[in-house]
Design an enzyme around this catalytic site. Structure first.
Site, PDB file in Angstrom:
ATOM      1  N   LYS A 233       0.840  -1.200   0.000  1.00  0.00           N
ATOM      2  CA  LYS A 233       0.000   0.000   0.000  1.00  0.00           C
ATOM      3  C   LYS A 233       0.875   1.250   0.000  1.00  0.00           C
ATOM      4  O   LYS A 233       0.689   2.165  -0.791  1.00  0.00           O
ATOM      5  CB  LYS A 233      -0.910  -0.030   1.229  1.00  0.00           C
TER       6      LYS A 233
ATOM      7  N   GLY B 254      -4.314  -1.650   5.652  1.00  0.00           N
ATOM      8  CA  GLY B 254      -3.549  -2.803   5.156  1.00  0.00           C
ATOM      9  C   GLY B 254      -4.156  -4.130   5.582  1.00  0.00           C
ATOM     10  O   GLY B 254      -4.329  -5.045   4.775  1.00  0.00           O
ATOM     11  N   ARG B 255      -4.503  -4.252   6.863  1.00  0.00           N
ATOM     12  CA  ARG B 255      -4.998  -5.549   7.358  1.00  0.00           C
ATOM     13  C   ARG B 255      -6.446  -5.797   6.969  1.00  0.00           C
ATOM     14  O   ARG B 255      -7.007  -6.843   7.292  1.00  0.00           O
ATOM     15  CB  ARG B 255      -4.784  -5.640   8.869  1.00  0.00           C
TER      16      ARG B 255
ATOM     17  N   GLU C 277      -2.973  -5.965  15.672  1.00  0.00           N
ATOM     18  CA  GLU C 277      -2.522  -4.667  15.151  1.00  0.00           C
ATOM     19  C   GLU C 277      -3.648  -3.626  15.312  1.00  0.00           C
ATOM     20  O   GLU C 277      -3.383  -2.435  15.417  1.00  0.00           O
ATOM     21  CB  GLU C 277      -2.108  -4.794  13.675  1.00  0.00           C
TER      22      GLU C 277
ATOM     23  N   HIS D 171      -3.066 -32.292  20.050  1.00  0.00           N
ATOM     24  CA  HIS D 171      -1.895 -33.051  20.499  1.00  0.00           C
ATOM     25  C   HIS D 171      -0.740 -32.113  20.822  1.00  0.00           C
ATOM     26  O   HIS D 171       0.410 -32.538  20.896  1.00  0.00           O
ATOM     27  CB  HIS D 171      -1.492 -34.053  19.424  1.00  0.00           C
TER      28      HIS D 171
ATOM     29  N   LYS E  92      10.870   0.011  13.355  1.00  0.00           N
ATOM     30  CA  LYS E  92      11.296   0.254  11.967  1.00  0.00           C
ATOM     31  C   LYS E  92      12.374   1.328  11.922  1.00  0.00           C
ATOM     32  O   LYS E  92      13.376   1.203  11.225  1.00  0.00           O
ATOM     33  CB  LYS E  92      10.105   0.717  11.113  1.00  0.00           C
TER      34      LYS E  92
HETATM   35  O1  F6P Z   1       4.300  -2.414   9.592  1.00  0.00           O
HETATM   36  C1  F6P Z   1       2.963  -2.714   9.631  1.00  0.00           C
HETATM   37  C2  F6P Z   1       2.313  -2.491   8.302  1.00  0.00           C
HETATM   38  O2  F6P Z   1       2.210  -1.137   8.046  1.00  0.00           O
HETATM   39  C3  F6P Z   1       0.971  -3.168   8.248  1.00  0.00           C
HETATM   40  O3  F6P Z   1      -0.029  -2.419   8.822  1.00  0.00           O
HETATM   41  C4  F6P Z   1       0.820  -3.395   6.795  1.00  0.00           C
HETATM   42  O4  F6P Z   1      -0.161  -4.350   6.510  1.00  0.00           O
HETATM   43  C5  F6P Z   1       2.207  -3.842   6.426  1.00  0.00           C
HETATM   44  O5  F6P Z   1       3.051  -3.078   7.240  1.00  0.00           O
HETATM   45  C6  F6P Z   1       2.589  -3.694   4.993  1.00  0.00           C
HETATM   46  O6  F6P Z   1       2.435  -2.396   4.554  1.00  0.00           O
HETATM   47  P1  F6P Z   1       2.470  -2.012   3.018  1.00  0.00           P
HETATM   48  O7  F6P Z   1       1.306  -2.675   2.343  1.00  0.00           O
HETATM   49  O8  F6P Z   1       2.378  -0.520   2.974  1.00  0.00           O
HETATM   50  O9  F6P Z   1       3.765  -2.520   2.448  1.00  0.00           O
END
Ligand code: F6P
Length: 547
Positions: A206, A267-268, A353, A385, A513
């Site tokens: 994204k 994103g999620r 998240e 198990h 990051k």
């Molecule tokens: O670091 C977390 C995050 O921003 C998530 O929320 C997201 O799904 C993932 O990294 C990947 O982000 P992108 O699609 O911008 O590469």
């Protein structure tokens, strides 16, 4: 916004918990022959049995009262209306618009986004149809046999899980692979058996700034160019999914090969968007649209059902009940379906998240209650198990979701009845437990003398009273899967509303990051910078230890 513990509903639930905490589910079933009927909710073919929860009609009424006091209905309406409910990023939250099969307008700042979504879907259809028909040719004129999705987090987990779950529907399409980790082993092992002339890469990001994805994309491009001997090969073998068109262009992917997404898709929550392109490649666009259709039906149920009959709301409230009053720190998701084996991983990102937050949406700290649980799980029967011992006899209460299809895509002898029998039995065992009298009687029947019974009985007792939801569906098809995933998305949203947090940002991932960038520079530069002694020691150990 008032703090959750200060609400009238929370105070009332606190008193109610004191009454209910020692009541056993066995008793609730004994006293009430209609319990299952009242506590089972259905949507389409999905059947959610909430009866094995430590809740009475009174509990549910009070929890619904809590949802009313926290204005869950208003929050649902605001999300569907395209309001900027992601307050810290100033964004609307409209994954529901991606699967709005009704053509009902959904507006962001007055602009109807439905036509944009339709255009993106049409582009996905045109591309995936051609690819699946062998008409999209690579640089050397050969048809594509393998698609590799390069993405991470939401740009990986959702499509990866869906492609896995819908494998029985993937006839006639290319093989679809997923590479997410910056660990070079992931890309190397995936590419090793592939023919570059017949491989297409989808760079899914994204933001198009994610270190892992861009690193994998650069290495994949180098692999392709090295083998096909021409830079121009990239044009036929790389497409991108992103909301950052400029970054995609500077990476060297042609604008025509970019599938658009928008900032109002988190994103999620993005598998329904063009991030779902690998799904369309794997199973075809018709199946992808059935997936959207199933999610849309769950959206409509969520948008229009009264709170007390609203499946995501009821499920969310029970989760709030256990986290808030029973001290439940986690939530286990246990699909009895091999195809759903990646569901826990997808749900971990979705839930943790979204709701792993210690500050409320209004900037005040969360006090006097806990927010998102640790989500974990595994498939039955393997998990039985492995970690079920703790579910049955551990000191912690872990609410469980069981999921299973009534029919298998792979009917083979009595495999499926055995799978279902295990799921049903585990839910029963968690609920009923085994009393000391029952344990003693069993040991006696097995021939133990009194001393032997005394010694073993305490270990054979299961306290039971451990809650679960059983989710049954006819078969795992695209529509059912869509509805299931939308159910979980809305459950997470409702819990965020009750807890007063913003479920749609993820600032907690930033610090690591930033520091990783600094550490990388130091590893490349050959010396440790300004850190604590442990971090400097780790950097030095790597610098000294590597060849
Ligand atoms: O670091 C977390 C995050 O921003 C998530 O929320 C997201 O799904 C993932 O990294 C990947 O982000 P992108 O699609 O911008 O590469």
């Amino acid at each position: 916004m008032s703090s959750l513990p200060d609400t009238a509903a929370w105070r009332s639930l606190t008193a109610h918990y004191a009454e209910l905490r020692s009541v056993h589910l066995r008793a609730l079933f004994q006293d009430d022959s209609e319990r299952v009927t009242r506590m089972t909710l259905r949507e389409g073919g999905l059947r959610f049995d909430f009866s094995k929860h430590r809740a009475t009609d009174e509990t549910l009424a009070q929890l619904v009262g809590l949802a009313e006091e926290r204005d869950v209905a208003g929050a649902i309406a605001r999300m569907f209306a395209g309001e900027r409910i992601n307050v810290t990023e100033g964004r609307a939250v409209l994954h529901v618009a991606l699967r709005n099969r009704s053509n009902r307008p959904i507006r962001v700042d007055g602009r109807n986004v439905v036509p944009m979504v339709s255009a993106a879907l049409a582009k996905m259809r045109a591309f995936s149809d051609r690819l699946r028909a062998g008409e999209h040719k690579g640089h050397t004129g050969e048809a594509i046999s393998d698609v590799v999705n390069l993405g991470i987090g939401g740009s990986d987990l959702g499509p990866r899980m869906v492609v896995e779950a819908l494998a029985p529907f993937a006839k006639g399409g290319p093989r679809v692979h997923f590479v997410s980790n910056v660990d070079g082993a992931d890309l190397a092992r995936t590419l090793a058996p592939l023919d570059p002339a017949r491989t297409l890469f989808i760079v899914a990001s994204k933001s198009f700034t994610t270190q892992e994805t861009l690193t994998n994309a650069r290495s994949a491009r180098a692999w392709l160019i090295e083998r096909l001997k021409e830079d121009a090969a990239v044009a036929k073998h790389f497409v991108a999914v992103s909301s950052n068109a400029d970054a995609v262009r500077s990476f060297g992917i042609d604008g025509a090969n970019v599938f658009e997404m928008w900032d109002w898709v988190g994103g999620r929550y993005s598998l329904w968007s063009t991030i779902g392109l690998p799904i369309a490649c794997a199973v075809g666009m018709d199946r992808f649209e059935e997936l959207l259709g199933g999610a849309h039906r769950m959206d409509e149920h969520f948008r229009t059902s009264p709170l007390s009959e609203n499946i995501p709301v009821v499920s969310a409230l029970l989760g709030v009940w256990y986290a808030g009053f029973f001290g439940a720190a986690s939530h286990a998701v246990l699909p009895y379906d091999h195809g759903l084996r990646l569901l826990p991983a997808w749900l971990q990102q979705l839930d943790m998240e979204s709701n792993g937050k210690r500050v409320r949406a209004d900037g005040e700290p969360v006090e006097g209650y806990t927010t998102g649980p640790i989500v974990w799980g595994g498939t039955g029967t393997d998990a039985q198990h492995s970690f079920f011992q703790l579910l049955h006899q551990g000191t912690r209460l872990v609410p469980v979701d069981f999921l299973a299809p009534i029919e298998s895509h792979y009917p083979r002898g009595d495999h499926h009845p055995k799978l279902l029998a295990n799921m049903i039995a585990q839910a029963e065992a968690l609920m009923r437990g085994r009393t000391e009298a029952e344990a003693r009687a069993e040991l006696g029947a097995a021939g133990l003398d009194e001393d032997g019974i005394d010694a073993l009985a305490p270990h054979k007792v299961f306290e039971g009273n451990r809650p679960s939801t059983a989710i049954l569906f006819p078969q795992l098809d695209p529509e059912t899967l869509g509805a299931l995933l939308a159910f979980y998305e809305h459950r997470v949203f409702v819990q965020g509303v009750i807890w007063g947090i913003n479920s749609f940002d993820q600032w907690g991932v930033e610090l690591g990051k930033q520091l990783a960038k600094q550490v990388l520079e130091e590893l490349e530069g050959g010396s440790a910078g300004d850190h604590d002694a442990s971090t400097r020691g780790l950097i030095r150990a790597v610098l000294q230890g590597r060849k």
